[in-house]
Design a protein around this motif. Structure first.
Motif, PDB file in Angstrom:
ATOM      1  N   ILE A 243       0.852  -1.194   0.000  1.00 59.05           N
ATOM      2  CA  ILE A 243       0.000   0.000   0.000  1.00 59.05           C
ATOM      3  C   ILE A 243       0.887   1.243   0.000  1.00 59.05           C
ATOM      4  O   ILE A 243       2.088   1.163   0.273  1.00 59.05           O
ATOM      5  CB  ILE A 243      -0.965   0.011   1.215  1.00 59.05           C
ATOM      6  N   LYS A 244       0.315   2.375  -0.319  1.00 55.14           N
ATOM      7  CA  LYS A 244       1.095   3.614  -0.433  1.00 55.14           C
ATOM      8  C   LYS A 244       1.106   4.408   0.856  1.00 55.14           C
ATOM      9  O   LYS A 244       2.029   5.148   1.136  1.00 55.14           O
ATOM     10  CB  LYS A 244       0.538   4.484  -1.564  1.00 55.14           C
ATOM     11  N   GLU A 245       0.037   4.268   1.659  1.00 52.81           N
ATOM     12  CA  GLU A 245      -0.021   5.012   2.913  1.00 52.81           C
ATOM     13  C   GLU A 245      -0.906   4.313   3.931  1.00 52.81           C
ATOM     14  O   GLU A 245      -1.750   3.495   3.576  1.00 52.81           O
ATOM     15  CB  GLU A 245      -0.498   6.440   2.669  1.00 52.81           C
ATOM     16  N   ALA A 246      -0.655   4.643   5.210  1.00 49.54           N
ATOM     17  CA  ALA A 246      -1.424   4.055   6.312  1.00 49.54           C
ATOM     18  C   ALA A 246      -1.772   5.151   7.307  1.00 49.54           C
ATOM     19  O   ALA A 246      -0.894   5.867   7.781  1.00 49.54           O
ATOM     20  CB  ALA A 246      -0.617   2.956   6.988  1.00 49.54           C
ATOM     21  N   GLY A 247      -3.068   5.267   7.622  1.00 51.50           N
ATOM     22  CA  GLY A 247      -3.542   6.308   8.536  1.00 51.50           C
ATOM     23  C   GLY A 247      -3.706   5.802   9.966  1.00 51.50           C
ATOM     24  O   GLY A 247      -3.330   4.670  10.281  1.00 51.50           O
ATOM     25  N   PRO A 248      -4.275   6.629  10.849  1.00 47.04           N
ATOM     26  CA  PRO A 248      -4.420   6.294  12.269  1.00 47.04           C
ATOM     27  C   PRO A 248      -5.119   4.963  12.519  1.00 47.04           C
ATOM     28  O   PRO A 248      -6.094   4.633  11.847  1.00 47.04           O
ATOM     29  CB  PRO A 248      -5.256   7.465  12.807  1.00 47.04           C
ATOM     30  N   ALA A 249      -4.578   4.209  13.488  1.00 49.96           N
ATOM     31  CA  ALA A 249      -5.087   2.909  13.949  1.00 49.96           C
ATOM     32  C   ALA A 249      -4.868   1.795  12.940  1.00 49.96           C
ATOM     33  O   ALA A 249      -5.364   0.691  13.104  1.00 49.96           O
ATOM     34  CB  ALA A 249      -6.553   2.989  14.352  1.00 49.96           C
ATOM     35  N   MET A 250      -4.108   2.088  11.885  1.00 49.86           N
ATOM     36  CA  MET A 250      -3.857   1.034  10.901  1.00 49.86           C
ATOM     37  C   MET A 250      -2.504   0.380  11.182  1.00 49.86           C
ATOM     38  O   MET A 250      -1.509   1.063  11.341  1.00 49.86           O
ATOM     39  CB  MET A 250      -3.850   1.637   9.506  1.00 49.86           C
ATOM     40  N   PRO A 251      -2.502  -0.965  11.256  1.00 45.55           N
ATOM     41  CA  PRO A 251      -1.230  -1.659  11.425  1.00 45.55           C
ATOM     42  C   PRO A 251      -0.605  -1.921  10.062  1.00 45.55           C
ATOM     43  O   PRO A 251      -1.296  -2.300   9.119  1.00 45.55           O
ATOM     44  CB  PRO A 251      -1.626  -2.976  12.089  1.00 45.55           C
ATOM     45  N   VAL A 252       0.695  -1.717   9.959  1.00 46.05           N
ATOM     46  CA  VAL A 252       1.349  -1.885   8.666  1.00 46.05           C
ATOM     47  C   VAL A 252       2.800  -2.333   8.864  1.00 46.05           C
ATOM     48  O   VAL A 252       3.457  -1.933   9.816  1.00 46.05           O
ATOM     49  CB  VAL A 252       1.273  -0.556   7.868  1.00 46.05           C
ATOM     50  N   GLU A 253       3.237  -3.202   7.970  1.00 45.72           N
ATOM     51  CA  GLU A 253       4.631  -3.620   8.002  1.00 45.72           C
ATOM     52  C   GLU A 253       5.455  -2.595   7.241  1.00 45.72           C
ATOM     53  O   GLU A 253       5.082  -2.199   6.141  1.00 45.72           O
ATOM     54  CB  GLU A 253       4.759  -4.972   7.288  1.00 45.72           C
ATOM     55  N   ILE A 254       6.579  -2.188   7.833  1.00 40.18           N
ATOM     56  CA  ILE A 254       7.429  -1.219   7.145  1.00 40.18           C
ATOM     57  C   ILE A 254       8.765  -1.841   6.764  1.00 40.18           C
ATOM     58  O   ILE A 254       9.350  -2.622   7.503  1.00 40.18           O
ATOM     59  CB  ILE A 254       7.649   0.071   7.971  1.00 40.18           C
ATOM     60  N   LEU A 255       9.227  -1.488   5.571  1.00 43.07           N
ATOM     61  CA  LEU A 255      10.542  -1.905   5.093  1.00 43.07           C
ATOM     62  C   LEU A 255      11.370  -0.650   4.836  1.00 43.07           C
ATOM     63  O   LEU A 255      10.828   0.387   4.465  1.00 43.07           O
ATOM     64  CB  LEU A 255      10.409  -2.702   3.788  1.00 43.07           C
ATOM     65  N   GLY A 256      12.688  -0.782   5.048  1.00 45.30           N
ATOM     66  CA  GLY A 256      13.565   0.359   4.845  1.00 45.30           C
ATOM     67  C   GLY A 256      14.236   0.814   6.133  1.00 45.30           C
ATOM     68  O   GLY A 256      14.687   1.945   6.245  1.00 45.30           O
ATOM     69  N   LEU A 257      14.297  -0.094   7.104  1.00 46.76           N
ATOM     70  CA  LEU A 257      14.887   0.211   8.413  1.00 46.76           C
ATOM     71  C   LEU A 257      16.402   0.009   8.405  1.00 46.76           C
ATOM     72  O   LEU A 257      16.914  -0.871   7.715  1.00 46.76           O
ATOM     73  CB  LEU A 257      14.306  -0.727   9.466  1.00 46.76           C
ATOM     74  N   SER A 258      17.111   0.797   9.238  1.00 46.85           N
ATOM     75  CA  SER A 258      18.562   0.635   9.392  1.00 46.85           C
ATOM     76  C   SER A 258      18.884  -0.599  10.232  1.00 46.85           C
ATOM     77  O   SER A 258      19.959  -1.179  10.130  1.00 46.85           O
ATOM     78  CB  SER A 258      19.152   1.884  10.056  1.00 46.85           C
ATOM     79  N   GLY A 259      17.970  -0.984  11.088  1.00 52.96           N
ATOM     80  CA  GLY A 259      18.174  -2.134  11.966  1.00 52.96           C
ATOM     81  C   GLY A 259      16.840  -2.540  12.557  1.00 52.96           C
ATOM     82  O   GLY A 259      15.805  -1.980  12.189  1.00 52.96           O
ATOM     83  N   VAL A 260      16.859  -3.514  13.463  1.00 57.16           N
ATOM     84  CA  VAL A 260      15.611  -4.028  14.036  1.00 57.16           C
ATOM     85  C   VAL A 260      15.275  -3.265  15.325  1.00 57.16           C
ATOM     86  O   VAL A 260      16.009  -3.347  16.296  1.00 57.16           O
ATOM     87  CB  VAL A 260      15.733  -5.544  14.334  1.00 57.16           C
TER      88      VAL A 260
END
Ligand code: GDP
Length: 297
Positions: A243-260
């Motif tokens: 998906i392109k965006e996630a608003g309030p109360a929405m759970p979403v997996e994010i990619l692009g992190l420097s670490g865990v």
């Protein structure tokens, strides 16, 4: 800090409630989470595969939404609360009607009271011959949980996660409780969220499930999360869709992190990568300091 500034009244819009299910082991938390997931009207048409990302959101027939934290167990709840992350609006306490109140039921009641979160009691396994819901209500009284039938204000509902009965009533009670709470958030601002769970994925690298608290998280956003930072490369919802965006109360997996990051870590979108590094380094320093200070002599 910027994250303590409240949004102006006129920017607030209704948001979905965030619900955690608690109860004694084997009383049916997982079964109930699975059954409730089945009430989603979007899931079928999306044709997506069920993704266990630590939380999911159902869209109901009336288009309203409920977010469930898919991490049964009190540890996640207490751990997050200990870290200052109060993401749960409502607790559903599951009590098996045959077993009645057990040690972890009482523990869950205490956690919920300490957090000041409203509770709804789901008396589960009422399909069993040995079920005794009335006894559950009586025992709850001993722990100062007074359900409506006993003259109190705590909503209760008889369900069978196995036979899928009582689910609509449970959802109605969640919606009623949510209405009383008047849950609102500003969707039109840079996002803030909380990490529900995080891991290092073999193929995808560090992945975190974030629950958006306010604002809207977008692909391309630069962020700080705990002592990590990054730029959103992809957002994946609980149905496995990008998906392109996630608003309030929405759970979403994010990619692009420097670490865990860690469960309970706050996520904050910032203006640019330099700022993200600065904040992350500062936070890493604070965390390091705390560890040194708290280390046993
Ligand atoms: P959890 O440990 O609280 O997550 O409990 P589970 O969801 O794993 O359920 C424990 C056991 O109870 C499993 O064998 C389930 O099939 C069973 N169970 C769950 N809900 C019901 C129910 O409504 N009726 C009956 N008869 N069994 C149930």
């Amino acid at each position: 800090a910027a994250d303590t500034v409240e949004d102006a009244e006129d920017t607030l819009q209704p948001r979905a409630p965030v619900v955690t299910i608690m109860g004694h082991v084997d009383h049916g938390k997982t079964s109930l989470l699975d059954a409730l997931r089945g009430t989603d009207v979007v899931r079928g048409e999306a044709g997506g595969i069920t993704q266990h990302i630590g939380a999911y959101q159902v869209t109901l027939k009336d288009k309203s939404k409920i977010t469930f934290l898919d991490t049964p167990g009190h540890e996640a709840f207490s751990e997050m609360r200990a870290r200052g992350a109060n993401v749960t609006d409502i607790v559903v306490l599951v009590v098996a009607a045959n077993d009645g109140l057990m040690p972890q039921t009482i523990e869950a009641i205490n956690h919920t009271k300490a957090a000041g979160v409203p509770m709804i009691v789901a008396i589960n396994k009422v399909d069993l011959d040995s079920a005794n819901p009335q006894r559950v209500r009586q025992r709850l009284l001993e722990h100062e949980v007074m359900v409506e039938e006993m003259g109190g204000e705590v909503q209760d509902v008889e369900v069978s996660a196995l036979k899928k009965t009582g689910l609509d009533q449970l959802i109605e009670k969640i919606q009623l409780q949510a209405e009383l709470l008047e849950l609102r958030a500003n969707p039109n601002r840079e996002a803030e969220g909380t990490v529900i769970e995080a891991k290092l994925d073999k193929g995808r690298g560090p992945v975190a499930t974030v629950l958006v608290n306010r604002g809207t998280l977008k692909v391309g956003d630069v962020f700080v999360v705990g002592a990590e930072s990054g730029k959103i490369r992809a957002l994946v919802d609980d149905k496995g869709r990008q998906i392109k965006e996630a608003g309030p109360a929405m759970p979403v997996e994010i990619l692009g992190l420097s670490g865990v990051p860690m469960a309970g870590d706050p996520l904050q979108v910032v203006e640019n990568e330099a700022r993200a590094r600065e904040v992350a380094e500062y936070r890493a320093g604070v965390i390091q300091n705390k560890r040194t200070t708290n280390a046993p002599a």
